[in-house]
Structure formats: C-alpha cells, structure tokens
Design a protein around this motif. Structure first.
Motif, mmCIF file in Angstrom:
data_model
loop_
_atom_site.group_PDB
_atom_site.id
_atom_site.type_symbol
_atom_site.label_atom_id
_atom_site.label_comp_id
_atom_site.label_asym_id
_atom_site.label_seq_id
_atom_site.Cartn_x
_atom_site.Cartn_y
_atom_site.Cartn_z
ATOM 1 N N LEU A 20 0.830 -1.193 0.000
ATOM 2 C CA LEU A 20 0.000 0.000 0.000
ATOM 3 C C LEU A 20 0.868 1.247 0.000
ATOM 4 N N LEU A 41 -2.337 4.713 6.756
ATOM 5 C CA LEU A 41 -3.768 4.569 6.552
ATOM 6 C C LEU A 41 -4.420 5.927 6.359
ATOM 7 N N LYS A 42 -3.946 6.884 7.111
ATOM 8 C CA LYS A 42 -4.527 8.218 6.973
ATOM 9 C C LYS A 42 -4.229 8.781 5.594
ATOM 10 N N THR A 44 -3.634 7.097 2.958
ATOM 11 C CA THR A 44 -4.440 6.355 1.988
ATOM 12 C C THR A 44 -5.832 6.944 1.871
ATOM 13 N N CYS A 45 -6.392 7.283 3.037
ATOM 14 C CA CYS A 45 -7.713 7.904 3.053
ATOM 15 C C CYS A 45 -7.728 9.150 2.187
ATOM 16 N N TYR A 47 -5.622 10.039 -0.057
ATOM 17 C CA TYR A 47 -5.308 9.744 -1.445
ATOM 18 C C TYR A 47 -6.542 9.239 -2.187
ATOM 19 N N ILE A 48 -7.280 8.360 -1.540
ATOM 20 C CA ILE A 48 -8.489 7.839 -2.188
ATOM 21 C C ILE A 48 -9.459 8.961 -2.473
ATOM 22 N N ARG A 49 -9.590 9.876 -1.487
ATOM 23 C CA ARG A 49 -10.507 10.996 -1.719
ATOM 24 C C ARG A 49 -10.044 11.845 -2.896
ATOM 25 N N ARG B 152 -8.744 4.116 11.847
ATOM 26 C CA ARG B 152 -8.478 4.513 10.471
ATOM 27 C C ARG B 152 -8.909 3.431 9.493
ATOM 28 N N LEU B 156 -11.436 3.837 6.309
ATOM 29 C CA LEU B 156 -11.159 3.343 4.959
ATOM 30 C C LEU B 156 -12.231 2.381 4.504
ATOM 31 N N LEU B 159 -14.824 4.247 2.991
ATOM 32 C CA LEU B 159 -14.510 4.850 1.702
ATOM 33 C C LEU B 159 -14.544 3.852 0.560
ATOM 34 N N ILE B 177 -6.089 -1.936 -1.407
ATOM 35 C CA ILE B 177 -5.041 -1.877 -2.425
ATOM 36 C C ILE B 177 -5.646 -2.010 -3.819
ATOM 37 N N LEU B 183 -8.566 2.935 -9.074
ATOM 38 C CA LEU B 183 -8.740 4.378 -9.242
ATOM 39 C C LEU B 183 -7.594 4.976 -10.039
#
Lengths: 85, 282
Positions: A20, A41-42, A44-45, A47-49, B152, B156, B159, B177, B183
């Motif tokens: 990841l 993880l933060k 990633t959050c 980044y996804i947004r 967290r 996720l 999301l 992943i 995306l």
C-alpha cells in the motif's frame, strides 16, 4: 499455536502495508523507510478521496469536451471509437 | 487468508451470556480475552455497558501474545480481588471514567484496575483497558496505537465500496489496495482519452511549452473549431501529461491507429509524431 498463526498473518499484513505504501504518491520521497501504519492509513484515506475527485473532474471535462464537438466531425468519430472499447 | 482465527471458538459457556449482550464485532476479541482470563460467569469485561459511542468497538487486531501473557499474569494476582471487583465493577469503571482526559494511570504493580478512556472530540484517542489488563505505560501506548489504526481502518472501510462486507485486517487491506490501483488506472485512462481528443499533439522532445502556440495555429487552419475548444484542449494537454506516471498501454496505442477517413487530416497535423512516441515504451 495461536501466536504462531498470528505471526504468520502479521507478516502478511506487513507485506500488504508495504504494498500500500508503494502505491501512495509519497512513496518516492520516503525512500523505503517504513512509516507508521496509522500514518499510512490516513494518507491512503486522503489519497483515495483525491483520486475520486480527480476522476470526477476528468470525467466532467471529457463529457464537456464531447459536448463541444461537432457530432459528425472526424474527431467525434475518433472519440466514439475510443469510448467504445 | 482465513480471518477466522480471531473469530474462532474461544467462547466458553460462562461468557456466552455476556456475549449475547455485546455487539457482534466485540464478541471475538472479548471472547478470546475471556477465555484466557478464566473468570467465572459473573465477571464481565465491561465492554457492552458503557461504551455506546461508535468507537466503543474493540481493537480488532489479533490478540498478541503479550496481551495473553499479561492477562494470565494478572489473573493470578487477581483472584483475591475478584470478589471485591465484581460487585462494584460497574461503579469502578464509572468512577474512573473521566471522559476528557487522555489516560489515567493508577499506581502500577499489582493493581489492575479497569481504566476507561473514551474517544472524544478533543483529539485524543481514548482506549479502554479491560479488566485484568496491564496498565503500564507500554501496554497503554500500544493499545492506543492499535486503537488509532483500527479507527483509520474503519474510515477506509467506509470509503472503499464493498469493504464493509469484509472482515479481517488482511482482507480489508487487500480490498483497499485493489481499489487504489483501480482508481489510479481510471485516472490514467481518462487522462489519456482526454489527451487523445486533441488531434494536434506536441512533439515531446521539444518540450510542451514551446509547442503550445504552434499547434494552435495548425488547428485553426485545418479544422474549424470553436476557440474555446482549442483553449480547453491545450489546457487539458498540459494537465494530462503532467500526471507523471501515465504509461501508454497497447490498447491505447491501437486505438490511436485511426481509420482511413481520419488519416488524412491527422497526418496533416503531424499526428504521426505522437504515435511513434506513444508506441515507445516510457
């Protein structure tokens, strides 16, 4: 017994976390040093947004472009064939 | 991978009653802990009672051996105190509860008192130490850390579509992943499509900035287009090729091999330039 099992899955989890990390745009800067899982993880959050936003943005532009084109023109044909994939 | 090892049957019948009261996701961890502690039926883990907040869920990571050990050790010390604890278990936790503070430390050593740290909006991560758990600084900070991570992960899960059906850290990470990769591909693909809308493409060797004005003139001459479109295209070009990692896959390459009809005007504008560049691996 359970400690052995949890150790195996611990490794898997660490592997997944590194994977990841490599996906994230920050990966190049870090130079391989493993950041804390919570931070990852933060990020990633976020980044996804931002990816979601970007996709929406690009889709909007694409459809706007399509709208401005003359339907019978050659370029429109190109686009249609591209979108048909 | 099997995520079931922390769901697996540690449940003893003494704790069954307690488990019924707790929300499902707390069951597994509570069950595991309960089994190890060997408490009798009336002892509870104080979990379901006063943690109604969304973060009342237990840490879902697999119970580490350290936790098992610490629980075992305390169990031996605890026996004398069990009765005392039992009758006032709720009050004890309530009495200690102080929703605002980050951590409350009781004097170390043999005293294993339930501590409660509620997650609140002041920015601290609050962790609930269950009865019989170590309250020394290491375990506490470890627990805080795990709680943060689990929070967290939950975010996720919200999301990523389809992720809430999945249980288990590894599976969730796997889903995440996949979603991120998906995306990224989408973004790449869309940029490519938008870029390829422009029949006039720059000679990359020269550099985009130098070419921007030129192609514009070419377009104006050969293809009648609204001005807005042209401006938009240039703007998009710059943006699309800014996104660093676009790779030109085979699909895109073949899509750009246009039919007879369009070949004429395309060559006119020097599209072949970009086509050769595209087929080059980047």
């Amino acid at each position: 017994m359970s400690s052995r099992r949890s150790r195996v899955s611990e490794e898997e989890i660490n592997e997944l976390i590194s994977k990841l990390q490599s996906l994230l745009p920050e990966a190049r800067r870090r130079g391989g040093g493993r950041a804390s899982a919570a931070k990852l993880l933060k990020e990633t959050c976020n980044y996804i947004r931002s990816l979601n936003r970007e996709v929406d943005d690009l889709s909007g532009r694409l459809s706007a472009l399509m709208a401005t084109m003359d339907h019978n023109s050659a370029e429109a044909e190109i686009i249609r064939s591209l979108l048909r994939q | 991978m099997a995520s079931s090892h922390w769901d697996s049957a540690f449940v003893s019948k003494t704790t069954a009653e307690m488990l019924l009261r707790m929300p499902q996701q707390q069951v597994a961890v509570a069950a595991a802990a309960a089994a190890v502690t060997d408490f009798d039926s009336s002892s509870s883990l104080d979990t379901g009672t006063d943690a109604p907040s969304a973060d009342g869920a237990m840490v879902r990571s697999p119970l580490s051996s350290e936790l098992h050990e610490s629980i075992k050790v305390q169990n031996q010390n605890q026996h004398g105190r069990v009765d005392h604890k039992r009758k006032s278990k709720d009050e004890a936790s309530l009495g200690i509860r102080d929703g605002k503070s980050k951590k409350q430390k009781r004097p170390k050593g043999g005293l294993k008192i339930t501590e409660e740290l509620r997650s609140s909006s002041d920015g601290y991560v609050h962790v609930r130490a269950r009865r019989g758990q170590a309250t020394d600084s290491h375990s506490l900070s470890e627990r805080v850390r795990r709680k943060k991570i689990s929070e967290r992960m939950k975010m996720l899960q919200g999301l990523v579509p389809g992720c809430d059906k999945v249980t288990g850290k590894a599976l969730i990470l796997d889903e995440i992943i996949n979603y991120v990769q998906c995306l990224q591909n989408q973004v790449e693909f869309l940029s490519m499509k938008i870029a390829s809308l422009s029949p006039v493409l720059y000679d990359f060797d020269v550099g985009i900035a130098d070419c921007i004005n030129q192609p514009q003139k070419l377009i104006m001459r050969s293809i009648p287009q609204p001005l807005a479109y042209v401006d938009q295209m240039n703007h998009l070009q710059a943006k699309a090729f800014d996104s660093g990692t676009t790779t030109f896959s085979q699909d895109e390459g073949s899509a750009l091999q246009m039919g007879e009809q369009t070949q004429g005007f395309v060559d006119q504008i020097g599209f072949t330039n970009i086509r050769s560049i595209i087929s080059r691996p980047m």
